[in-house]
Design an enzyme around this catalytic site. Sequence first.
Site, PDB file in Angstrom:
ATOM      1  N   GLY A 141       4.637   7.275  14.124  1.00 33.27           N
ATOM      2  CA  GLY A 141       4.908   8.595  14.364  1.00 33.27           C
ATOM      3  C   GLY A 141       4.307   9.360  13.207  1.00 33.27           C
ATOM      4  O   GLY A 141       3.541   8.983  12.309  1.00 33.27           O
TER       5      GLY A 141
ATOM      6  N   LYS B  21      -2.040   1.100  12.414  1.00 32.18           N
ATOM      7  CA  LYS B  21      -2.232   1.947  13.637  1.00 32.18           C
ATOM      8  C   LYS B  21      -3.915   1.767  14.113  1.00 32.18           C
ATOM      9  O   LYS B  21      -4.715   2.111  13.186  1.00 32.18           O
ATOM     10  CB  LYS B  21      -2.178   3.561  13.480  1.00 32.18           C
ATOM     11  CG  LYS B  21      -0.695   3.880  13.171  1.00 32.18           C
ATOM     12  CD  LYS B  21      -0.373   5.339  12.796  1.00 32.18           C
ATOM     13  CE  LYS B  21       1.036   5.531  12.674  1.00 32.18           C
ATOM     14  NZ  LYS B  21       1.092   6.892  12.200  1.00 32.18           N
TER      15      LYS B  21
ATOM     16  N   GLY C  86       0.939  -1.130   0.008  1.00 31.26           N
ATOM     17  CA  GLY C  86      -0.192   0.018  -0.059  1.00 31.26           C
ATOM     18  C   GLY C  86       0.854   1.302   0.081  1.00 31.26           C
ATOM     19  O   GLY C  86       2.132   1.137  -0.234  1.00 31.26           O
TER      20      GLY C  86
ATOM     21  N   ASN D  11      -8.301  10.194   7.372  1.00 25.61           N
ATOM     22  CA  ASN D  11      -9.356  10.187   8.474  1.00 25.61           C
ATOM     23  C   ASN D  11      -9.898  11.549   8.394  1.00 25.61           C
ATOM     24  O   ASN D  11     -11.191  11.602   8.836  1.00 25.61           O
ATOM     25  CB  ASN D  11      -8.483   9.853   9.858  1.00 25.61           C
ATOM     26  CG  ASN D  11      -8.178   8.292   9.669  1.00 25.61           C
ATOM     27  OD1 ASN D  11      -8.968   7.470   9.983  1.00 25.61           O
ATOM     28  ND2 ASN D  11      -6.909   8.117   9.551  1.00 25.61           N
TER      29      ASN D  11
ATOM     30  N   SER E  74      -4.375  13.813   5.005  1.00 17.44           N
ATOM     31  CA  SER E  74      -4.933  12.951   6.096  1.00 17.44           C
ATOM     32  C   SER E  74      -6.256  12.298   5.418  1.00 17.44           C
ATOM     33  O   SER E  74      -7.057  13.090   5.266  1.00 17.44           O
ATOM     34  CB  SER E  74      -4.997  13.661   7.441  1.00 17.44           C
ATOM     35  OG  SER E  74      -5.954  12.657   8.265  1.00 17.44           O
TER      36      SER E  74
ATOM     37  N   LYS F 241      -5.481   8.856  17.589  1.00 22.55           N
ATOM     38  CA  LYS F 241      -5.533  10.012  16.657  1.00 22.55           C
ATOM     39  C   LYS F 241      -6.078  10.004  15.325  1.00 22.55           C
ATOM     40  O   LYS F 241      -6.600  10.935  15.013  1.00 22.55           O
ATOM     41  CB  LYS F 241      -3.957  10.307  16.335  1.00 22.55           C
ATOM     42  CG  LYS F 241      -3.136   9.309  15.656  1.00 22.55           C
ATOM     43  CD  LYS F 241      -3.189   9.485  14.101  1.00 22.55           C
ATOM     44  CE  LYS F 241      -2.419   8.296  13.402  1.00 22.55           C
ATOM     45  NZ  LYS F 241      -2.340   8.847  11.924  1.00 22.55           N
TER      46      LYS F 241
END
Length: 337
Positions: free
Chosen positions: A141, A105, A9, A261, A259, A196
Amino acid sequence: MKIIVLGAGAWGTAVAMSAAQHPAGHAVTLWARDAAQAQSMRTEAQNTRYLPGIAFPPSLSVADGDLGTLLPGADLVIVATPMAALRGMLQALAGCTAPVAWLCKGFEAVPAGADSASFGLLAHEVQALIAPNLIAGVFSGPSFAQEVALGQPTALVAASPHAQVRDALVNAFHSPSVRVYANEDIVGVEVGGAVKNVLAIATGLCDGLALGLNARAALITRGLAEMTRLGLALGARPDTFMGLSGLGDLVLTATGDLSRNRRVGMLLAQGQTLAQAVESLGHVAEGVYSARTVVQRAQTLGVDMPIAEAAVALLDGRLRPAEAVAQLMGRGPKGEL
């Protein structure tokens, strides 16, 4: 070093490219589950599907097929699958003697009808259950795949209770473009990486509704408090959440235009359904996958996470975007800490 990256990916590809460009001259192989994708990457010398236009280093090898032919002699194995595929990959690696690190994550979602005691876990908890003999950890990170693939400056965390894993990750990736910090607190690093993503959905909602920078700052700051509360309840160190995998990753994912999300939250604010928002991404948004499990673990531990709870209600369609904001703003007054 001989480094094997399992999963082609965006993030797995970027990590493989970074290692292949290391001044030490590592031998890096990027493994793809899909044979057709692997052949395309070999032919085009790039990952057209996930990182189009960014050429592979000449030294990067691409493989597919039987993992058993790749693992002998490896100095480090990187698992670059989404959280949903980690369990199966760890089963395949159960006999591996090299250090193993995962990139995913999140909390593992609980399948319908499954025993919640053996699912709903962080990655290191899955590993302890499925492949307890592995010497393993997490590489995490604040990092967007595109920037790492382009060699832009990035700082990451190598977290594991095993010095062998931390050292292997530092030796593999610490370079002029990537700074790697070692950390023994794998719980805190994984909680930061999981929570997060959920908070970034809420912040994307805030941005999509044009609520302003004050609201964004409030969400990030109070979200960090939620993240810390959950981490401490699971045994993490409080200082971890002020570092790269806590505050650093939260700020990046909640504010960065790359991002996924945050993008989900923005699309929901614009009136799209969750299915439409996820389909438009073309990539996995881990916050969508793990949000419910984050809240479930928090509730089990008696941890208050109102922002995460509102994000889940939004994802489940139980609240409209404006209602989610009203619910958060309508909470009674309390002390900050």
